[in-house]
Design an enzyme around this catalytic site. Structure first.
Site, PDB file in Angstrom:
ATOM      1  N   ASP A  11      16.426   2.545  12.287  1.00 15.50           N
ATOM      2  CA  ASP A  11      15.779   1.308  12.692  1.00 15.50           C
ATOM      3  C   ASP A  11      14.622   1.713  13.609  1.00 15.50           C
ATOM      4  O   ASP A  11      14.623   2.813  14.171  1.00 15.50           O
ATOM      5  CB  ASP A  11      16.794   0.435  13.442  1.00 15.50           C
ATOM      6  CG  ASP A  11      16.156  -0.753  14.106  1.00 15.50           C
ATOM      7  OD1 ASP A  11      15.453  -1.511  13.423  1.00 15.50           O
ATOM      8  OD2 ASP A  11      16.356  -0.916  15.329  1.00 15.50           O
ATOM      9  N   MET A  12      13.632   0.872  13.771  1.00 16.73           N
ATOM     10  CA  MET A  12      12.484   1.263  14.599  1.00 16.73           C
ATOM     11  C   MET A  12      12.546   0.644  15.992  1.00 16.73           C
ATOM     12  O   MET A  12      12.689   1.348  17.003  1.00 16.73           O
ATOM     13  CB  MET A  12      11.175   0.885  13.901  1.00 16.73           C
ATOM     14  CG  MET A  12       9.932   1.437  14.599  1.00 16.73           C
ATOM     15  SD  MET A  12       8.386   1.055  13.727  1.00 16.73           S
ATOM     16  CE  MET A  12       8.191  -0.690  14.170  1.00 16.73           C
ATOM     17  N   ASP A  13      12.441  -0.680  16.075  1.00 11.79           N
ATOM     18  CA  ASP A  13      12.383  -1.342  17.378  1.00 11.79           C
ATOM     19  C   ASP A  13      13.741  -1.291  18.068  1.00 11.79           C
ATOM     20  O   ASP A  13      14.751  -1.741  17.522  1.00 11.79           O
ATOM     21  CB  ASP A  13      11.941  -2.791  17.212  1.00 11.79           C
ATOM     22  CG  ASP A  13      10.503  -2.894  16.716  1.00 11.79           C
ATOM     23  OD1 ASP A  13       9.708  -2.006  17.058  1.00 11.79           O
ATOM     24  OD2 ASP A  13      10.182  -3.850  15.994  1.00 11.79           O
ATOM     25  N   ASP A 170      20.312  -0.337  17.091  1.00  8.19           N
ATOM     26  CA  ASP A 170      20.551  -0.826  18.447  1.00  8.19           C
ATOM     27  C   ASP A 170      21.073  -2.255  18.473  1.00  8.19           C
ATOM     28  O   ASP A 170      21.354  -2.781  19.544  1.00  8.19           O
ATOM     29  CB  ASP A 170      19.252  -0.777  19.265  1.00  8.19           C
ATOM     30  CG  ASP A 170      18.260  -1.850  18.816  1.00  8.19           C
ATOM     31  OD1 ASP A 170      17.840  -2.657  19.655  1.00  8.19           O
ATOM     32  OD2 ASP A 170      17.934  -1.894  17.612  1.00  8.19           O
TER      33      ASP A 170
END
Length: 220
Positions: A11-13, A170
């Site tokens: 995942d990025m953010d 997250d």
């Protein structure tokens, strides 16, 4: 016997970068302009991992046209990039993990709900794009998390079976998306405490950042 190919899907953010507080602040500002007050914690739990258009329709109405949603999403994301730009940096240990993974022949992918402009802002701003075999964002799949589409697409592009992928996330919606994809998951507590992820049987580790991960867990 040939070892099965493996992949790490990030995942990025909130995972590659610790930026979710800035996303929340930008949503608060966006809704405040429209006379709407939102609770930051509740909003994050309900929306983290969902595509921006999905969030806008959920809060402002399903009647909005695609063009209206696109304009509203552009407004919100422009506020986010302005807020976060001075703070842009990867989560501790991330680049070292990429180096380790490449040494072990692990494929690398990004699976994010972010729009293309934010993917470019983060990955190009940090010169990370060159490391990835696949990058799947909001415009590449029909449904956001908790649907598994983004992670399954990343695995397909890497040529790796879902059961040989480890997702790094997250947010609970992202962990659920990994579970539905048949993938194990490492959770980073950049935004929520470990207790928020109780009950997910696909979680193999919960860490504060990438420096806490043990090589034998990932590369055995």
């Amino acid at each position: 016997m040939t070892m099965a190919k493996r992949a790490f899907v990030f995942d990025m953010d909130g995972t590659i970068v610790d930026n979710m507080a800035f996303h929340t602040d930008s949503w608060i500002a966006f809704f405040a302009r429209r006379g709407r007050a939102i609770d930051a914690d509740e909003f994050f739990r309900a929306t983290a991992g969902r595509q921006g258009g999905e969030i806008i329709r959920s809060y402002l109405g399903e009647h909005l046209t695609d063009e209206e949603v696109a304009a509203l999403n552009h407004e919100k994301e422009s506020v986010y990039r302005e807020l976060y730009a001075p703070h842009l940096k990867p989560v501790a240990g991330f680049e070292a993990l990429l180096d380790q993974a490449q040494q072990h022949g692990v494929k690398l992918a990004v699976g994010t709900a972010a729009p293309p402009a934010n993917v470019a802002f983060t990955l190009d701003g940090l010169d990370l794009r060159r490391h990835f075999d696949a990058i799947v964002g909001a415009t590449d799949v029909a449904r956001g998390k908790p649907h598994p589409d983004v992670f399954l697409k990343a695995a397909e592009l890497c040529g790796v079976a879902p059961e040989h992928c480890i997702v790094f996330e997250d947010a609970p919606l992202g962990v659920e998306a990994a579970r539905r994809a048949g993938m194990r998951c490492v959770v980073l507590t950049t935004t929520l405490p470990a207790s928020s992820f109780a009950g997910y049987d696909n979680v193999i580790a919960i860490v504060r950042d990438f420096t806490e991960l043990k090589a034998e867990l990932l590369f055995a």
